[in-house]
Design a protein around this motif. Structure first.
Motif, PDB file in Angstrom:
ATOM      1  N   LYS A  29      23.512  35.641  17.497  1.00 16.86           N
ATOM      2  CA  LYS A  29      24.288  34.622  18.214  1.00 16.86           C
ATOM      3  C   LYS A  29      25.625  35.168  18.692  1.00 16.86           C
ATOM      4  N   TRP A  30      25.967  36.379  18.248  1.00 17.97           N
ATOM      5  CA  TRP A  30      27.250  36.981  18.621  1.00 17.97           C
ATOM      6  C   TRP A  30      27.125  37.983  19.757  1.00 17.97           C
ATOM      7  N   THR A  31      25.907  38.420  20.109  1.00 16.88           N
ATOM      8  CA  THR A  31      25.751  39.308  21.250  1.00 16.88           C
ATOM      9  C   THR A  31      25.905  38.511  22.539  1.00 16.88           C
ATOM     10  N   GLY A  32      26.309  39.205  23.602  1.00 17.42           N
ATOM     11  CA  GLY A  32      26.513  38.551  24.890  1.00 17.42           C
ATOM     12  C   GLY A  32      27.912  38.779  25.408  1.00 17.42           C
ATOM     13  N   ASN A 122      32.238  28.405  17.101  1.00 17.16           N
ATOM     14  CA  ASN A 122      31.791  27.672  15.915  1.00 17.16           C
ATOM     15  C   ASN A 122      30.706  26.646  16.234  1.00 17.16           C
ATOM     16  N   GLU A 123      30.082  26.767  17.404  1.00 16.93           N
ATOM     17  CA  GLU A 123      28.989  25.883  17.800  1.00 16.93           C
ATOM     18  C   GLU A 123      27.652  26.613  17.692  1.00 16.93           C
ATOM     19  N   ASP A 124      26.591  25.857  17.495  1.00 15.00           N
ATOM     20  CA  ASP A 124      25.233  26.359  17.646  1.00 15.00           C
ATOM     21  C   ASP A 124      24.535  25.496  18.700  1.00 15.00           C
ATOM     22  N   TRP A 125      23.823  24.469  18.274  1.00 10.64           N
ATOM     23  CA  TRP A 125      23.185  23.550  19.220  1.00 10.64           C
ATOM     24  C   TRP A 125      24.201  22.560  19.794  1.00 10.64           C
ATOM     25  N   TYR A 126      24.032  22.167  21.049  1.00  7.01           N
ATOM     26  CA  TYR A 126      24.884  21.157  21.676  1.00  7.01           C
ATOM     27  C   TYR A 126      24.066  20.395  22.715  1.00  7.01           C
ATOM     28  N   GLU A 127      24.592  19.274  23.171  1.00  5.83           N
ATOM     29  CA  GLU A 127      23.868  18.410  24.121  1.00  5.83           C
ATOM     30  C   GLU A 127      24.360  18.548  25.557  1.00  5.83           C
ATOM     31  N   ARG A 128      25.306  19.430  25.822  1.00  5.59           N
ATOM     32  CA  ARG A 128      25.851  19.551  27.177  1.00  5.59           C
ATOM     33  C   ARG A 128      24.789  20.025  28.165  1.00  5.59           C
ATOM     34  N   ASP A 129      24.924  19.584  29.419  1.00  4.07           N
ATOM     35  CA  ASP A 129      24.037  20.025  30.488  1.00  4.07           C
ATOM     36  C   ASP A 129      24.781  20.972  31.427  1.00  4.07           C
ATOM     37  N   PRO A 169      18.190  33.222  17.177  1.00  2.00           N
ATOM     38  CA  PRO A 169      18.705  34.517  16.723  1.00  2.00           C
ATOM     39  C   PRO A 169      19.296  34.392  15.324  1.00  2.00           C
ATOM     40  N   GLU A 170      18.874  35.278  14.427  1.00  2.00           N
ATOM     41  CA  GLU A 170      19.313  35.241  13.028  1.00  2.00           C
ATOM     42  C   GLU A 170      19.027  33.888  12.361  1.00  2.00           C
ATOM     43  N   GLY A 171      18.034  33.174  12.881  1.00  5.83           N
ATOM     44  CA  GLY A 171      17.704  31.877  12.302  1.00  5.83           C
ATOM     45  C   GLY A 171      18.629  30.748  12.701  1.00  5.83           C
ATOM     46  N   LYS A 172      19.533  30.995  13.667  1.00  2.41           N
ATOM     47  CA  LYS A 172      20.478  29.973  14.134  1.00  2.41           C
ATOM     48  C   LYS A 172      19.967  29.359  15.434  1.00  2.41           C
ATOM     49  N   LEU A 173      19.752  28.053  15.446  1.00  2.00           N
ATOM     50  CA  LEU A 173      19.258  27.378  16.632  1.00  2.00           C
ATOM     51  C   LEU A 173      20.288  27.459  17.753  1.00  2.00           C
ATOM     52  N   GLN A 174      19.884  28.003  18.892  1.00  2.00           N
ATOM     53  CA  GLN A 174      20.761  28.139  20.046  1.00  2.00           C
ATOM     54  C   GLN A 174      20.109  27.512  21.272  1.00  2.00           C
ATOM     55  N   LYS A 175      20.941  26.933  22.118  1.00  2.00           N
ATOM     56  CA  LYS A 175      20.486  26.373  23.391  1.00  2.00           C
ATOM     57  C   LYS A 175      21.074  27.212  24.520  1.00  2.00           C
ATOM     58  N   CYS A 176      20.218  27.622  25.457  1.00  2.00           N
ATOM     59  CA  CYS A 176      20.737  28.350  26.616  1.00  2.00           C
ATOM     60  C   CYS A 176      20.057  27.839  27.883  1.00  2.00           C
ATOM     61  N   PHE A 177      20.648  28.199  29.003  1.00  2.00           N
ATOM     62  CA  PHE A 177      20.170  27.767  30.311  1.00  2.00           C
ATOM     63  C   PHE A 177      19.708  29.008  31.066  1.00  2.00           C
ATOM     64  N   VAL A 178      18.408  29.100  31.298  1.00  4.67           N
ATOM     65  CA  VAL A 178      17.837  30.260  31.996  1.00  4.67           C
ATOM     66  C   VAL A 178      17.776  29.941  33.485  1.00  4.67           C
ATOM     67  N   THR A 179      18.454  30.741  34.282  1.00 11.99           N
ATOM     68  CA  THR A 179      18.514  30.502  35.727  1.00 11.99           C
ATOM     69  C   THR A 179      17.217  30.966  36.398  1.00 11.99           C
ATOM     70  N   LYS A 180      17.097  30.658  37.676  1.00 12.61           N
ATOM     71  CA  LYS A 180      16.030  31.281  38.456  1.00 12.61           C
ATOM     72  C   LYS A 180      16.208  32.797  38.406  1.00 12.61           C
ATOM     73  N   ASN A 181      15.120  33.528  38.382  1.00 15.37           N
ATOM     74  CA  ASN A 181      15.213  34.982  38.389  1.00 15.37           C
ATOM     75  C   ASN A 181      15.715  35.482  39.743  1.00 15.37           C
ATOM     76  N   PHE A 182      16.503  36.566  39.698  1.00 10.60           N
ATOM     77  CA  PHE A 182      17.020  37.169  40.929  1.00 10.60           C
ATOM     78  C   PHE A 182      16.168  38.385  41.255  1.00 10.60           C
ATOM     79  N   LEU A 183      15.647  38.455  42.471  1.00 11.95           N
ATOM     80  CA  LEU A 183      14.693  39.490  42.867  1.00 11.95           C
ATOM     81  C   LEU A 183      15.223  40.318  44.024  1.00 11.95           C
ATOM     82  N   ILE A 184      15.168  41.634  43.858  1.00 12.31           N
ATOM     83  CA  ILE A 184      15.473  42.591  44.929  1.00 12.31           C
ATOM     84  C   ILE A 184      14.223  43.421  45.182  1.00 12.31           C
ATOM     85  N   GLU A 185      13.866  43.604  46.447  1.00 11.84           N
ATOM     86  CA  GLU A 185      12.715  44.434  46.804  1.00 11.84           C
ATOM     87  C   GLU A 185      13.178  45.562  47.715  1.00 11.84           C
ATOM     88  N   ASP A 186      12.656  46.764  47.468  1.00 12.70           N
ATOM     89  CA  ASP A 186      13.091  47.943  48.214  1.00 12.70           C
ATOM     90  C   ASP A 186      11.978  48.981  48.182  1.00 12.70           C
TER      91      ASP A 186
END
Length: 406
Positions: A29-32, A122-129, A169-186
């Motif tokens: 929960k501390w990485t990032g 000092n937060e883990d789970w939260y209800e924010r959007d 992570p480490e048994g601590k419930l975490q909430k995250c927001f996964v965005t649309k994936n960003f794609l580059i083609e070359d």
């Protein structure tokens, strides 16, 4: 790679820090990406064609003073991921160097998966959007706690959909927001190298400014390199033992990294990733032993003095939101000890005069709280062993008061 999975690193500037494992993992929960006690980026993951950059294909990890590099060996490509945090900006920069290691031209698809988690330490789970805005090469995601921006040097497309995710992570419930994936083609020719740059920013969403910072990557790295070089030149230590010389350099640079921008004040924090508050005990001990950076010392004294309690106690710690804890029996006597070391090093008598009322209240506190033998009682969890319910007339606290009274 031996033991890399057990090792982690920090990239630190005055305005943010980034924590990650050397094998490229985001495991706790501390990485990032953080700005002191507030997290912004939970993780990112990069897929090259159909292969994720991961502990399974990392070949080399290189740590320099200013940057780190993760080097991956894929089916057709060698990928160097260079990661950097500037000294004076709340941003993380990632530079991908992709080399086609095959004998023919190859289609290249770079896909970013990104998860925001804007929360306090000092937060883990939260209800924010969250709300998010996508453009051709960037997005801004925000909640009531703050905002995270992403910028790419190369135009691409956001694909798929965004969603909320829970993980442990480490048994601590975490909430995250996964965005649309960003794609580059070359397309990359045989033995050709191509470079792609990306940026994450904490509470900074002026896109033109962020794009300019991304373009000035080499300048920002050079600026930080020069800062470190100057520090080592001004704080020189030479012995006949190479190990001690190297250890001193590491210690000085780590001391430099503990200086942060705290509400536009240059002050010392205690340590990463858990103690990114201003701790009275830790900062004052550091100044007492080795006064380093006059402005940071001066601002730390003033910040602690401005939050002194009515009965004279110096704070145990101060949070960025202004919250203060006073459960420290040693920060108060350490204040005059550290101030004396500062005065001997920098000779700034005017600061001592500015702090005379603070010093008066400290010694009034001593007079009111000492017993008939001159000893001061320490409540539970108030000494440097604050994880223990140690209490009484603790010996080191009495030594601090004796030294403060000299």
């Amino acid at each position: 790679m031996n033991n890399v999975a057990e090792k982690s690193y920090f990239l630190i500037g005055k305005k943010c820090f980034f924590h990650r494992y050397c094998d490229s993992g985001f495991r706790t929960k501390w990485t990032g990406l953080w700005r002191l006690t507030r997290k912004y980026l939970e993780y990112y993951a990069i897929k090259i064609n159909e292969e994720w950059l991961s502990p399974k294909n990392i070949q080399t990890f290189v740590e320099e003073k200013e940057t780190v590099k993760h080097i991956y060996l894929l089916k057709d490509f060698v990928v160097e991921e260079e990661v950097f945090v500037p000294e004076n900006e709340p941003i993380l920069i990632i530079v991908l160097n992709v080399k086609n290691n095959s004998n023919e031209a190859k289609y290249l698809k770079i896909e970013f998966e990104i998860a925001a988690n804007i929360r306090d330490w000092n937060e883990d789970w939260y209800e924010r959007d969250y709300e998010i805005t996508y453009r051709k090469n960037h997005f801004v995601v925000k909640s009531e706690k703050g905002k995270l921006a992403f910028v790419s040097s190369t135009n691409g497309n956001f694909i798929g959909y965004h969603f909320y995710k829970t993980h442990y992570p480490e048994g601590k419930l975490q909430k995250c927001f996964v965005t649309k994936n960003f794609l580059i083609e070359d397309r990359v020719n045989s033995n050709e190298e191509k470079k792609f740059s990306f940026l994450f920013a904490c509470d900074k969403d002026e896109i033109f400014e962020l794009e300019a910072l991304l373009k000035n990557y080499d300048y920002l790295v050079g600026e930080k390199r020069n800062i470190y070089k100057k520090i080592l030149e001004e704080n020189n230590f030479v012995s006949s033992i190479d190990f001690l010389n190297d250890l001193f350099k590491i210690a000085i640079l780590n001391l430099k990294k503990s200086i942060v921008d705290f509400d536009n004040q240059k002050v010392f924090v205690a340590g990463y990733p858990w103690f990114t508050q201003v701790w009275g005990r830790d900062s004052l001990l550091s100044i007492a032993l080795n006064p380093f950076d006059e402005e940071a010392c001066r601002s730390t004294f003033k910040l602690l003095a401005n939050h002194q309690s009515e009965d004279g106690k110096i704070p145990n710690f101060i949070l960025l939101d202004g919250s203060v804890d006073y459960n420290s029996s040693d920060a108060t006597p350490l204040f005059p000890i550290a101030l004396y070391s500062y005065l001997k090093r920098f000779g700034n008598v005017s600061l001592v005069l500015d702090l005379k009322d603070t010093l008066y209240k400290i010694f009034e506190f001593y007079k009111k709280n000492k017993n008939e033998d001159g000893f001061v009682y320490s409540p539970k969890n108030s000494t440097w062993m604050d994880s223990l319910e140690r209490e009484g007339y603790c010996i080191e606290v009495q030594v601090f008061w004796q030294k403060a009274l000299e």
